[in-house]
Enzyme design. Structure first.
Site, short mmCIF file in Angstrom:
data_model
loop_
_atom_site.label_atom_id
_atom_site.label_comp_id
_atom_site.label_asym_id
_atom_site.label_seq_id
_atom_site.Cartn_x
_atom_site.Cartn_y
_atom_site.Cartn_z
NE ARG A 140 7.57 -3.24 6.26
CZ ARG A 140 6.27 -2.98 6.21
NH1 ARG A 140 5.72 -2.56 5.09
NH2 ARG A 140 5.50 -3.16 7.25
NE ARG B 139 8.23 -1.09 13.45
CZ ARG B 139 6.95 -0.98 13.16
NH1 ARG B 139 6.55 -0.15 12.23
NH2 ARG B 139 6.05 -1.72 13.79
NE ARG C 28 -4.95 1.32 10.96
CZ ARG C 28 -3.84 0.85 10.42
NH1 ARG C 28 -3.74 -0.43 10.18
NH2 ARG C 28 -2.85 1.65 10.12
NE ARG D 274 2.83 -5.89 13.69
CZ ARG D 274 4.09 -5.49 13.64
NH1 ARG D 274 4.80 -5.68 12.54
NH2 ARG D 274 4.64 -4.90 14.68
CE LYS E 253 -2.46 -0.98 3.66
NZ LYS E 253 -1.94 -2.30 4.03
#
Length: 196
Positions: A128, A134, A89, A146, A14
């Protein structure tokens, strides 16, 4: 005003595709994360209210987020339209957004749904994580959780807009340029039939 939601699970691309769409069509990119940071930095009443929730470790309530979106819409009345990224969301947020847009004599014109299979999503997110710094991104178990949250809470938003024939599914697997070509084709088709 042409309003678009770019929809899909975490890792579906996205962010990358939002930048491409904004560049090509001149839509104003509305990311709730960016809006929150801006309102807090400007110390607006909504920003201060949001900060109080964040300081307590709580989620910012939908009414506050909708208030920020309303402010952003009012601040960009000459925009050709808006690209919503990361919002709504939940179905409750989608309904609140629909009510807000209705008040402003607008609506969501198109929901582009990037579809990517689960294993590819996990692979992308873990990779990623190795470069983002992170550590939670690189943890496969966290990424699987998630995806479950997305399926339980966010996926029903597509169902909400499907009822109004606004959702178009796009294959999010493969080359970034090819995927953008498919997205642009759908946007062009919907814009051509949209009079407003």
């Amino acid at each position: 005003m042409f309003n678009l939601i770019l929809f899909g699970p975490p890792g579906s691309g996205k962010g990358t595709q939002s930048a491409n769409i904004v560049e090509k069509y001149g839509l104003v990119h509305l990311s709730t994360g960016d809006l929150l940071r801006h309102e807090r930095a400007m110390k607006t009443p909504l920003g201060i209210e949001a900060q109080q929730f964040i300081d307590k470790g709580q989620l910012v309530p939908d009414e506050v987020v909708i208030g920020m979106i309303s402010s952003a819409l009012d601040a960009n009345t000459d925009a050709p339209g808006f690209l919503f990224d990361g919002f709504p969301r939940t179905v409750a947020q989608a309904e609140a957004l629909d009510r807000l847009l209705d008040l402003k004599r607008a609506s969501i014109n198109l929901v582009l749904f990037l579809e990517v299979d689960d294993e590819e999503l996990i692979k992308r997110l873990v990779n990623r994580g190795k470069t983002s710094g992170r550590t939670d991104d690189a943890d496969e178990n966290i990424q699987r959780k998630r995806q479950e949250v997305y399926k339980n809470e966010t996926l029903p938003v597509a169902g909400h807009y499907s009822k109004h024939k606004k959702v178009v599914q796009v294959n999010g697997m493969g080359d970034v340029e090819e995927i953008f070509g498919q997205l642009a084709q759908q946007i062009d088709r919907r814009m051509d039939s949209y009079v407003g």
